[in-house]
Design a protein around this motif. Structure first.
Motif, PDB file in Angstrom:
ATOM      1  N   ALA A 112     -41.654 -22.018 -11.847  1.00 28.31           N
ATOM      2  CA  ALA A 112     -41.437 -21.293 -10.599  1.00 28.31           C
ATOM      3  C   ALA A 112     -41.021 -19.855 -10.903  1.00 28.31           C
ATOM      4  O   ALA A 112     -40.331 -19.594 -11.878  1.00 28.31           O
ATOM      5  N   VAL A 113     -41.466 -18.936 -10.058  1.00 26.36           N
ATOM      6  CA  VAL A 113     -41.166 -17.512 -10.206  1.00 26.36           C
ATOM      7  C   VAL A 113     -40.664 -17.007  -8.860  1.00 26.36           C
ATOM      8  O   VAL A 113     -41.199 -17.377  -7.815  1.00 26.36           O
ATOM      9  N   ARG A 114     -39.636 -16.163  -8.890  1.00 21.45           N
ATOM     10  CA  ARG A 114     -39.113 -15.613  -7.634  1.00 21.45           C
ATOM     11  C   ARG A 114     -38.620 -14.186  -7.839  1.00 21.45           C
ATOM     12  O   ARG A 114     -38.429 -13.728  -8.970  1.00 21.45           O
ATOM     13  N   ASP A 115     -38.380 -13.511  -6.722  1.00 20.63           N
ATOM     14  CA  ASP A 115     -37.800 -12.172  -6.718  1.00 20.63           C
ATOM     15  C   ASP A 115     -36.292 -12.335  -6.783  1.00 20.63           C
ATOM     16  O   ASP A 115     -35.686 -12.928  -5.886  1.00 20.63           O
ATOM     17  N   GLY A 116     -35.668 -11.827  -7.813  1.00 25.40           N
ATOM     18  CA  GLY A 116     -34.232 -11.975  -8.004  1.00 25.40           C
ATOM     19  C   GLY A 116     -33.389 -11.318  -6.925  1.00 25.40           C
ATOM     20  O   GLY A 116     -32.234 -11.672  -6.735  1.00 25.40           O
ATOM     21  N   LYS A 117     -33.970 -10.349  -6.214  1.00 27.69           N
ATOM     22  CA  LYS A 117     -33.224  -9.702  -5.134  1.00 27.69           C
ATOM     23  C   LYS A 117     -33.099 -10.610  -3.918  1.00 27.69           C
ATOM     24  O   LYS A 117     -32.286 -10.369  -3.047  1.00 27.69           O
ATOM     25  N   CYS A 118     -33.926 -11.651  -3.871  1.00 23.67           N
ATOM     26  CA  CYS A 118     -33.934 -12.538  -2.710  1.00 23.67           C
ATOM     27  C   CYS A 118     -33.995 -13.992  -3.178  1.00 23.67           C
ATOM     28  O   CYS A 118     -34.998 -14.680  -3.000  1.00 23.67           O
ATOM     29  N   PRO A 119     -32.924 -14.486  -3.809  1.00 21.04           N
ATOM     30  CA  PRO A 119     -32.953 -15.827  -4.395  1.00 21.04           C
ATOM     31  C   PRO A 119     -33.188 -16.954  -3.387  1.00 21.04           C
ATOM     32  O   PRO A 119     -33.650 -18.014  -3.755  1.00 21.04           O
TER      33      PRO A 119
END
Length: 67
Positions: free
Chosen positions: A34-41
């Motif tokens: 899984a990959v996500r934007d760290g600014k919006c966990p």
């Protein structure tokens, strides 16, 4: 649906330490990465098969995905 809420996320080594642009990856999930934007966990995460993730990383490293 894959539950990524309790995954062990790690920050990309290419992300800055200023808290700005930040990509996080969780590879401890069963059968997926899984990959996500760290600014919006709490936001959405991109989920793919490990082979797909490896192919994506290889394409980046090889320059095959350069625009």
């Amino acid at each position: 649906m894959i539950d990524v809420e309790n995954a062990l996320w790690r920050k990309s080594t290419h992300s800055g330490s200023d808290g700005g642009n930040c990509v996080e990856v969780a590879s401890d999930l069963p059968r997926v990465v899984a990959v996500r934007d760290g600014k919006c966990p709490s936001g959405p995460a991109l989920v793919c098969a490990p082979a797909g993730w490896s192919a994506f990383l290889s394409g980046i490293k090889d320059g095959a995905l350069d625009v």
